[in-house]
Design a protein around this motif. Structure first.
Motif, PDB file in Angstrom:
ATOM      1  N   ARG A 262     -71.458  38.762 -51.633  1.00 61.50           N
ATOM      2  CA  ARG A 262     -71.599  39.079 -49.921  1.00 61.50           C
ATOM      3  C   ARG A 262     -73.041  38.737 -49.661  1.00 61.50           C
ATOM      4  O   ARG A 262     -74.003  39.040 -50.147  1.00 61.50           O
ATOM      5  CB  ARG A 262     -71.833  40.769 -49.960  1.00 61.50           C
ATOM      6  CG  ARG A 262     -71.964  41.119 -48.694  1.00 61.50           C
ATOM      7  CD  ARG A 262     -71.678  42.954 -48.569  1.00 61.50           C
ATOM      8  NE  ARG A 262     -71.790  43.101 -47.174  1.00 61.50           N
ATOM      9  CZ  ARG A 262     -71.736  44.561 -46.919  1.00 61.50           C
ATOM     10  NH1 ARG A 262     -71.355  45.392 -47.724  1.00 61.50           N
ATOM     11  NH2 ARG A 262     -71.848  44.842 -45.533  1.00 61.50           N
ATOM     12  N   VAL A 263     -73.041  37.541 -49.127  1.00 65.52           N
ATOM     13  CA  VAL A 263     -74.199  36.796 -48.982  1.00 65.52           C
ATOM     14  C   VAL A 263     -75.145  37.642 -47.656  1.00 65.52           C
ATOM     15  O   VAL A 263     -76.428  37.644 -47.801  1.00 65.52           O
ATOM     16  CB  VAL A 263     -73.993  35.413 -47.953  1.00 65.52           C
ATOM     17  CG1 VAL A 263     -75.290  34.651 -47.805  1.00 65.52           C
ATOM     18  CG2 VAL A 263     -73.059  34.649 -49.037  1.00 65.52           C
ATOM     19  N   PHE A 269     -67.911  35.647 -49.424  1.00 68.31           N
ATOM     20  CA  PHE A 269     -66.725  34.810 -49.853  1.00 68.31           C
ATOM     21  C   PHE A 269     -66.507  35.292 -51.323  1.00 68.31           C
ATOM     22  O   PHE A 269     -67.110  35.896 -52.036  1.00 68.31           O
ATOM     23  CB  PHE A 269     -67.318  33.417 -49.945  1.00 68.31           C
ATOM     24  CG  PHE A 269     -68.255  32.938 -51.154  1.00 68.31           C
ATOM     25  CD1 PHE A 269     -67.938  32.669 -52.344  1.00 68.31           C
ATOM     26  CD2 PHE A 269     -69.672  33.127 -50.578  1.00 68.31           C
ATOM     27  CE1 PHE A 269     -68.808  32.431 -53.140  1.00 68.31           C
ATOM     28  CE2 PHE A 269     -70.543  32.919 -51.482  1.00 68.31           C
ATOM     29  CZ  PHE A 269     -70.326  32.530 -53.000  1.00 68.31           C
ATOM     30  N   THR A 270     -65.232  34.971 -51.530  1.00 69.76           N
ATOM     31  CA  THR A 270     -64.581  35.252 -53.147  1.00 69.76           C
ATOM     32  C   THR A 270     -63.979  33.634 -53.518  1.00 69.76           C
ATOM     33  O   THR A 270     -63.452  33.109 -52.782  1.00 69.76           O
ATOM     34  CB  THR A 270     -63.392  36.332 -52.885  1.00 69.76           C
ATOM     35  OG1 THR A 270     -64.198  37.383 -52.671  1.00 69.76           O
ATOM     36  CG2 THR A 270     -63.040  36.452 -54.289  1.00 69.76           C
ATOM     37  N   ALA A 271     -64.339  33.427 -54.763  1.00 65.56           N
ATOM     38  CA  ALA A 271     -63.764  32.224 -55.364  1.00 65.56           C
ATOM     39  C   ALA A 271     -63.410  32.413 -56.762  1.00 65.56           C
ATOM     40  O   ALA A 271     -64.003  33.053 -57.381  1.00 65.56           O
ATOM     41  CB  ALA A 271     -64.804  30.932 -55.240  1.00 65.56           C
ATOM     42  N   TYR A 272     -62.331  31.645 -57.031  1.00 69.01           N
ATOM     43  CA  TYR A 272     -62.223  31.631 -58.621  1.00 69.01           C
ATOM     44  C   TYR A 272     -61.531  30.305 -59.030  1.00 69.01           C
ATOM     45  O   TYR A 272     -61.014  29.489 -58.154  1.00 69.01           O
ATOM     46  CB  TYR A 272     -61.210  32.767 -59.089  1.00 69.01           C
ATOM     47  CG  TYR A 272     -59.692  32.835 -58.608  1.00 69.01           C
ATOM     48  CD1 TYR A 272     -58.776  31.965 -58.775  1.00 69.01           C
ATOM     49  CD2 TYR A 272     -59.421  33.428 -57.432  1.00 69.01           C
ATOM     50  CE1 TYR A 272     -57.448  31.954 -58.375  1.00 69.01           C
ATOM     51  CE2 TYR A 272     -58.180  33.489 -56.749  1.00 69.01           C
ATOM     52  CZ  TYR A 272     -57.208  33.001 -57.493  1.00 69.01           C
ATOM     53  OH  TYR A 272     -55.937  32.827 -56.850  1.00 69.01           O
ATOM     54  N   VAL A 273     -61.656  29.781 -60.364  1.00 66.14           N
ATOM     55  CA  VAL A 273     -61.095  28.438 -60.855  1.00 66.14           C
ATOM     56  C   VAL A 273     -60.440  28.949 -62.261  1.00 66.14           C
ATOM     57  O   VAL A 273     -61.031  29.886 -62.925  1.00 66.14           O
ATOM     58  CB  VAL A 273     -62.292  27.631 -60.815  1.00 66.14           C
ATOM     59  CG1 VAL A 273     -63.107  28.018 -61.697  1.00 66.14           C
ATOM     60  CG2 VAL A 273     -61.447  26.302 -61.396  1.00 66.14           C
ATOM     61  N   GLY A 274     -59.398  28.225 -62.616  1.00 69.59           N
ATOM     62  CA  GLY A 274     -58.634  28.532 -63.906  1.00 69.59           C
ATOM     63  C   GLY A 274     -57.739  27.561 -64.155  1.00 69.59           C
ATOM     64  O   GLY A 274     -57.487  26.599 -63.459  1.00 69.59           O
TER      65      GLY A 274
END
Length: 479
Positions: A262-263, A269-274
């Motif tokens: 929460r800037v 923003f929400t981000a994920y990588v996998g």
């Protein structure tokens, strides 16, 4: 399975109600809504070659109910829409959507939720334009009476003040009226660990898995035929015959790590990588000797020669004017045989959601990549998705929106053609509050899809524009 899931949901809701002794603790809302609208549709059949336009008229009813207490919340809604066409009256149909869900805090740390979502729809593009793409790849299909049911259950436990763990299980069922479509059942689960690094930053780790079973009539096996240009002869083209795989089952496993930030009060923003691994079980199709014949649909022209093998022995047949007219060709003394096989595939998974609020507007943006189930066509495809939406409040009565989405689907096959499907959807609309309860809506949507096959003689494009004007009247019975 479906009846059991619905009954279980109802039992859970009844149990949740009985644990709350005080009637005064409940806050209830019930706002029935009726809607009337007219719509112009430039391609009512979603047909790439023969576009037919028409007007339709819609009448609908929505019954949303919610009840909330300090420890329990219950939500229910039923949405019905009747479509009546001006010229193509045989397309008249009705959509039904029914949803039932409950969340209950068993203790200050432990909570459970369960929901069931059922829909019966005629036009899958209308579902996508409503931005309800759950369990789908965004691919435009021809009209088909489709029933879908989704059961979702979650258990969440607060480990510490900063950390929590949740377990989610889901069951998806898709049933199609067209015989050339796959019916499917998918079961899966996700385990997630969340840790709050600070009031504005949360990290999470997820492990997920699912199994999907596909099924359709064996009589549709000839529909898997594919054609490739081998060369030319004095009388016409020489075309080779092959077959795409028949999908049977897929297993999917994935793991990713993500971050929610929460800037500021207006930006998040929400981000994920996998990484993910997919095992796709298929049936390979080939021709075997038989006392009977096999009839294959095609798009060849008279004078072409179709080359194929039966039990490893080369054979050929010429396309006659009658074959061209009927769009089918008979292969003598041949039948379609199958053998089980499997394909393993791995790939990158990522996702980012950005939300920005303004004084009078709200902008959301999402882009992602994953492998998703193709519920109608069977199997899976690697899908990249880009979505953007902006809502703006011009005045206390007038609101507007703009949205766009772009889906890139890639389906790879060792036998048959690699297939790329790109789908672009854009929309815009205005909503005006005539009175406190009466609202007018004007909207326009454009859909454009391009299909490319590795060895096809041409690409396939589908375009569609839909413009509608409607009124809704909401009556707040409980609020």
């Amino acid at each position: 399975m479906k009846k059991f899931s619905i009954c279980f949901t109802i039992c859970m809701l009844l149990q949740a109600v009985t644990v709350i002794p005080s009637e005064a603790d409940w806050k209830r809302t019930f706002t029935p809504t009726v809607k009337l609208s007219t719509e112009y549709d430039s391609n009512i059949f979603n047909d790439r070659d023969n576009e037919v336009d028409d007007f339709n008229y819609q009448a609908g009813l929505r019954l949303p109910y919610s009840a909330e207490s300090p420890t329990t919340s219950i939500d229910f809604f039923y949405d019905f829409t009747q479509f009546m066409y001006s010229s193509e009256t045989d397309l008249d149909n009705s959509n039904h959507v029914l949803s039932l869900g409950a969340t209950h805090a068993l203790s200050p740390r432990l909570s459970v939720s369960l929901s069931d979502y059922f829909s019966q729809t005629e036009d899958i593009d209308r579902v996508f334009r409503s931005e309800s793409t759950e369990g789908e790849t965004g691919i435009l299909e021809e009209r088909d009476r489709r029933r879908a049911n989704r059961v979702n259950g979650t258990i969440q436990y607060q480990l510490t003040q900063r950390s929590s763990v949740s377990l989610n299980a889901v069951n998806n069922i898709f049933d199609h009226s067209r015989e050339d479509r796959y019916d499917s059942t998918a079961n899966g689960g996700t385990l997630t660990y969340n840790y709050a690094l600070s009031p504005r930053n949360t990290m999470f780790v997820s492990l997920t898995g699912r199994n999907a079973d596909f099924d359709r009539s064996d009589s549709q096996l000839p529909e898997n035929a594919t054609f490739s240009l081998l060369g030319t002869t004095p009388s016409g083209r020489l075309v080779g015959l092959g077959f795409e795989d028949e999908f049977d089952e897929t297993d999917y496993y994935g793991a990713w790590i993500g971050w929610t930030r929460r800037v500021s009060a207006t930006l998040e923003f929400t981000a994920y990588v996998g990484w993910r691994s997919t095992d796709e079980k298929v049936q390979r199709l080939f021709l075997v000797p038989s006392a009977g014949n096999t009839i294959i649909p095609h798009s060849l022209v008279a004078g072409d020669t179709l080359s194929y093998t039966v039990g490893g022995v080369p054979a050929s047949v010429a396309v006659s004017p009658a074959d061209q007219l009927s769009r089918t060709i008979t292969l003598p003394n041949a039948a379609i045989g199958t053998v089980d096989d499997s394909e393993d595939d791995t790939g990158l998974v990522y996702n980012m959601d950005i939300t920005k609020s303004f004084q009078r507007g709200r902008l959301t943006f999402n882009f992602s990549q994953d492998e998703r189930i193709r519920s109608a066509d069977g199997g899976t495809s690697e899908t990249q998705t880009y979505r953007a939406r902006y809502n703006h409040r011009f005045s206390p009565r007038l609101n507007g929106f703009l949205n766009a989405s772009f889906n890139i689907n890639k389906l790879e096959s060792d036998i048959g053609d690699d297939e790329d499907i790109d789908t672009l959807r854009t929309g815009a609309g205005l909503r005006y509050a005539v009175t406190r309860n009466l609202t007018g809506l004007l909207s326009w949507y454009h859909t454009e899809e391009k299909r490319e096959f590795e060895n096809a003689f041409r690409d396939f494009r589908t375009d569609r524009d839909v413009a509608s004007l409607g009124l809704t009247y909401a009556w707040p019975v409980l609020h």
